[in-house]
Design an enzyme around this catalytic site. Structure first.
Site, PDB file in Angstrom:
ATOM      1  N   ASP A 202      38.497  46.398  46.080  1.00 18.58           N
ATOM      2  CA  ASP A 202      37.656  47.757  46.171  1.00 18.58           C
ATOM      3  C   ASP A 202      36.503  47.749  45.359  1.00 18.58           C
ATOM      4  O   ASP A 202      36.308  47.380  44.444  1.00 18.58           O
ATOM      5  CB  ASP A 202      38.973  48.769  45.572  1.00 18.58           C
ATOM      6  CG  ASP A 202      38.481  50.084  45.965  1.00 18.58           C
ATOM      7  OD1 ASP A 202      38.684  50.567  47.121  1.00 18.58           O
ATOM      8  OD2 ASP A 202      38.290  51.035  44.843  1.00 18.58           O
ATOM      9  N   GLU A 268      34.638  44.751  49.272  1.00 21.48           N
ATOM     10  CA  GLU A 268      34.128  46.022  49.740  1.00 21.48           C
ATOM     11  C   GLU A 268      32.837  46.074  49.245  1.00 21.48           C
ATOM     12  O   GLU A 268      32.605  46.329  47.955  1.00 21.48           O
ATOM     13  CB  GLU A 268      34.961  47.281  49.543  1.00 21.48           C
ATOM     14  CG  GLU A 268      34.291  48.247  50.061  1.00 21.48           C
ATOM     15  CD  GLU A 268      34.708  49.733  49.638  1.00 21.48           C
ATOM     16  OE1 GLU A 268      34.489  50.753  50.261  1.00 21.48           O
ATOM     17  OE2 GLU A 268      35.275  49.743  48.572  1.00 21.48           O
TER      18      GLU A 268
HETATM   19  C1  GLC Z   1      36.845  52.425  48.229  1.00 21.29           C
HETATM   20  C2  GLC Z   1      37.938  52.774  49.075  1.00 21.29           C
HETATM   21  C3  GLC Z   1      38.158  54.350  49.206  1.00 21.29           C
HETATM   22  C4  GLC Z   1      38.236  54.769  47.871  1.00 21.29           C
HETATM   23  C5  GLC Z   1      37.391  54.397  46.829  1.00 21.29           C
HETATM   24  C6  GLC Z   1      37.875  54.557  45.343  1.00 21.29           C
HETATM   25  O1  GLC Z   1      35.554  52.997  48.775  1.00 21.29           O
HETATM   26  O2  GLC Z   1      37.917  52.272  50.153  1.00 21.29           O
HETATM   27  O3  GLC Z   1      39.189  54.866  50.108  1.00 21.29           O
HETATM   28  O4  GLC Z   1      38.257  56.283  47.676  1.00 21.29           O
HETATM   29  O5  GLC Z   1      37.094  53.134  47.005  1.00 21.29           O
HETATM   30  O6  GLC Z   1      38.663  53.780  45.039  1.00 21.29           O
END
Ligand code: GLC
Length: 538
Positions: A202, A268
């Site tokens: 994440d 991500e």
């Molecule tokens: C990432 C996740 C999202 C979340 C954020 C904080 O972007 O995909 O859904 O709110 O991280 O953890």
């Protein structure tokens, strides 16, 4: 000799947002047993791996991205036994399982944070990012939360601020503290020992910040940034992507690679520029295995923008590296929504996603062309919508549409659902599309199979093609054993693409052109894309 491609290079990943996929216990929220019950569908679809968004114990301030215990299952989703059963059942079907790893922050109810906030001298005092106020009570710096407002929250007990890049209920961990890092690496080992096939990391780029916590510059052109509201008012120079990330992800990768079986890290990474994103592969390709790239998600759905995104990604890739591709996820408007590509282009997008060179990830429901389901601000579940109306992510998280029954087969017909079902669910659903040769579901399934079987689509190189007429985009995939040209019409009018033949069509979006001979030009109907196979000299 070239090494055989890894499963995560040639495989197709399927993202499951567990609250919204399938509800086995009738409480209106999806669960692990629900996913288990759909594994046959996923195996039938032909994907290689599922990535399940967080299901860990959580107060659900950010629907599970506020983790209160990294090594458990929230009772809303089931039990650890349910997870083990799901993992075994997936493996039996040849499906890998990737779980979410949330390193940037915990929940404020995590025992680590509860301890950290008790005093300035407890054992976990430096596990989070704490700072004194300025002489007049000022915030430590100008950083802002991605979910609006300052990213500092005052704590009465410690008489200090703590950093939270997201909600105040999501305090940021201090990864510069070796003890924190060791504990988080142990979390990874705990899941690897259980048998998971990898992690989706994440907000991977946020973990390391400027150690001096210097201010961010103000963004002179906030309107040109992408849709993130107040977050776009700054240039995020100091609150993310510190170069120390690279050493961290090299170490993280070595944890994964100390296990047998090709465990994978997927990061991500939201980087509008190609080079910063590509740097996460590592100079020796020893950092994140699959740095997610969101360039298609952020680009307008026009031929020029899509070409720029695809060719930009391909050129930025380190030699020999594999790209990754997504059309959407649980944070982005759904691809087939009218405010994105629109329903008429849903199949064109799917054909692109599954023919590009790189690892594709399908977001649940994309394979049936699901669209955003509007939720009024006052009814919203996502806290982001209430903080910055218009930015909420409920619309893309509506329940999966399995059949035409009252709750679309997602949950028992009398269950009260956590988010509303789409109005089109009685016609747009898995049951109605699975036998329909012209459906996007049939197309998706056939493309996944073709991608596996056709050497050029499986491992072939990417080659530019063109220029092509306005509103069209084409590229080639080429290997020693096969050559194909992918030709896409992103407009609602017919187009002729010269030079894309000769050959014969393998598959088209409309489902009615298999094996058609093609002369020099490929004639496309409105909103049509086809794969043309060329003869290979023997
Ligand atoms: C990432 C996740 C999202 C979340 C954020 C904080 O972007 O995909 O859904 O709110 O991280 O953890």
């Amino acid at each position: 000799m070239q090494r055989a491609p890894r499963w995560w290079q040639t495989g197709v990943i399927y993202e499951i947002y567990p609250r919204s996929f399938s509800d086995a216990n009738g409480d209106g929220v999806g669960d692990l047993a629900g996913i288990d019950g759909r594994l046959d569908y996923l195996a039938w679809l032909g994907v290689d791996a599922i990535w399940i968004a967080p299901f860990y114990p959580s107060p659900m301030a950010d629907f599970g991205y506020d983790v209160a215990d990294y090594t458990g299952v929230d009772s809303l989703f089931g039990t650890l036994d349910d997870f083990d059963t799901l993992l075994a059942a997936a493996h039996e079907r040849g499906l890998r399982v990737i779980v979410d790893y949330v390193p940037n922050h915990t929940s404020d109810r995590h025992p680590w944070f509860i301890e950290s906030r008790t005093s300035r001298d407890n054992e976990k005092r430096d596990w989070y990012v704490w700072r004194d106020a300025g002489p007049n009570g000022e915030l430590p710096n100008n950083w802002i939360s991605m979910f609006a407002g300052p990213s500092w929250e005052w704590d009465e007990t410690r008489q200090q601020f703590y950093l939270h890049t997201f909600l105040k209920e999501q305090p940021d961990l201090n990864w510069r503290n070796p003890a924190t890092r060791a504990a988080m690496f142990d979390v990874a080992r705990w899941w690897l020992d259980r048998g998971v096939d990898g992690f989706r990391i994440d907000v991977a780029q946020m973990v390391m910040k400027d150690p001096e916590l210097r201010d961010n510059p103000i963004n002179p052109k906030p309107d040109q940034a992408h849709r993130l509201g107040s977050w776009d008012t700054q240039i995020h120079l100091n609150d993310l992507s510190h170069p120390d990330m690279h050493e961290l992800y090299r170490s993280f990768r070595s944890v994964l690679e100390s296990y047998p079986g090709d465990r994978v890290s997927i990061g991500e990474l939201h980087h509008p520029d190609f080079d910063t994103w590509a740097a996460f592969y590592g100079e020796r390709q020893d950092e994140i295995h699959v740095p997610f790239n969101f360039h298609l998600t952020y680009s307008a759905w026009t031929a020029d923008a899509v070409r720029a995104a695809v060719e930009g990604v391909q050129s930025a890739l380190p030699p020999g590296a594999w790209a990754s591709w997504v059309l959407g996820n649980h944070d982005q408007p759904r691809f087939a929504s009218p405010h994105r590509a629109g329903p008429d282009q849903a199949k064109v997008g799917m054909l692109l996603l599954l023919t590009l060179r790189g690892t594709p990830t399908i977001y649940y429901g994309e394979e049936i062309g699901m669209v955003d389901v509007p939720v009024a601000t006052e009814d919203s579940r996502d806290p982001v919508e209430r903080r910055e109306p218009g930015r909420g992510r409920d619309p893309e998280r509506s329940p999966m549409q399995w059949d035409a029954s009252p709750n679309a087969g997602f949950a028992a017909s009398d269950a009260t659902l956590w988010l509303p079902i789409a109005a089109d669910a009685s016609s747009v659903n898995v049951a109605s599309q699975s036998e329909d040769p012209a459906s996007i579901l049939t197309l998706t399934r056939r493309l996944i199979r073709l991608r596996r079987e056709h050497p050029a689509l499986h491992t072939g190189d990417f080659e530019r093609f063109g220029p092509t007429p306005d509103g069209t985009f084409a590229f080639r995939r080429v290997s020693d054993e096969g050559r194909v040209t992918i030709v896409l019409n992103l407009t609602g009018e017919p187009r002729s693409v010269p030079g894309a033949g000769p050959g014969r069509t393998l598959i088209g979006t409309h489902g009615d052109r298999d094996g058609e001979p093609v002369e020099a030009a490929v004639e496309l109907r409105p909103n049509e894309a086809v794969i043309v196979e060329h003869a290979v000299a023997t």
